[in-house]
Scaffold this active site. Sequence first.
Site, PDB file in Angstrom:
ATOM      1  N   SER A  35       6.769  28.588  53.920  1.00 32.68           N
ATOM      2  CA  SER A  35       5.834  29.682  54.168  1.00 32.68           C
ATOM      3  C   SER A  35       6.289  30.829  53.296  1.00 32.68           C
ATOM      4  O   SER A  35       7.457  30.879  52.888  1.00 32.68           O
ATOM      5  CB  SER A  35       5.873  30.107  55.642  1.00 32.68           C
ATOM      6  OG  SER A  35       5.248  31.364  55.830  1.00 32.68           O
ATOM      7  N   TYR A  65       9.879  33.169  63.615  1.00 44.50           N
ATOM      8  CA  TYR A  65       9.238  32.365  62.571  1.00 44.50           C
ATOM      9  C   TYR A  65       9.914  32.596  61.223  1.00 44.50           C
ATOM     10  O   TYR A  65      10.202  31.646  60.483  1.00 44.50           O
ATOM     11  CB  TYR A  65       7.759  32.726  62.488  1.00 44.50           C
ATOM     12  CG  TYR A  65       6.966  31.868  61.535  1.00 44.50           C
ATOM     13  CD1 TYR A  65       6.568  30.585  61.892  1.00 44.50           C
ATOM     14  CD2 TYR A  65       6.596  32.341  60.276  1.00 44.50           C
ATOM     15  CE1 TYR A  65       5.828  29.793  61.024  1.00 44.50           C
ATOM     16  CE2 TYR A  65       5.862  31.561  59.406  1.00 44.50           C
ATOM     17  CZ  TYR A  65       5.475  30.288  59.783  1.00 44.50           C
ATOM     18  OH  TYR A  65       4.747  29.510  58.913  1.00 44.50           O
TER      19      TYR A  65
END
EC number: 1.3.1.-
Length: 275
Positions: free
Chosen positions: A142, A155
């Site tokens: 990501s 995250y």
Amino acid sequence: MRLEGEVALVTGGGAGLGRAIVDRYVAEGARVAVLDKSAAGLEALRKLHGDAIVGVEGDVRSLDSHREAVARCVEAFGKLDCLVGNAGVWDYLTQLVDIPDDLISEAFEEMFEVNVKGYILAAKAALPALYQSKGSAIFTVSNAGFYPGGGGVLYTAGKHAVIGLIKQLAHEWGPRIRVNGIAPGGILGSDLRGLKSLDLQDKSISTFPLDDMLKSVLPTGRAATAEEYAGAYVFFATRGDTVPLTGSVLNFDGGMGVRGLFEASLGAQLDKHFG
């Protein structure tokens, strides 16, 4: 077709980016096993792609699920050339200050069980088959693996850990198996879900106005779709063009790292000269 004769296993392939990867791999000639928790998503893939797909319903937090997926892949297609670790969850930008004290350990464990341990278990289960095929592994990272703000503290920490995992596995497995990562930015049409421990399991990132949020900050001027990201996974899975490629992470996020201090990009000025 760039993946003719190749066999892949995609985790989290029943929806969103994973589904786009599976669709593209089949279109490029590959046969694909898919490990996903959604029986409905797997059935939709089977109806669309027929015998080119083997679906395995399971939990990426379970080594047994990964081993079953690998075994059924090899049983159906004779080998495994490429592992794509893609299943994940999001924390909806939840900051540390907003995580209740009594939930922080549970939320941490859930995030890392899926987003980090899930990849480690996939790698462990796939290793013997990948060794036999001299294949490769690709893990979805990501832009949160490079920058703050792509997720909350859990995250972002998890995606930084995945980059470390990629580099370590590339070291441990080279030169027999290549290991790389792809780090998308915001994905239009993604079905990435939230943490159950924070009562976010019914939320999907698809409800975020990503295009409106990103078009003013990305040099590309817009967020990309899952289908537009899938091509990079094809390239990383090919053999002939990627011999030197291992331990790399493609920062594939619309140019977030090159945006300017005051403007995302200056390409509009070219219109004055050439438009």
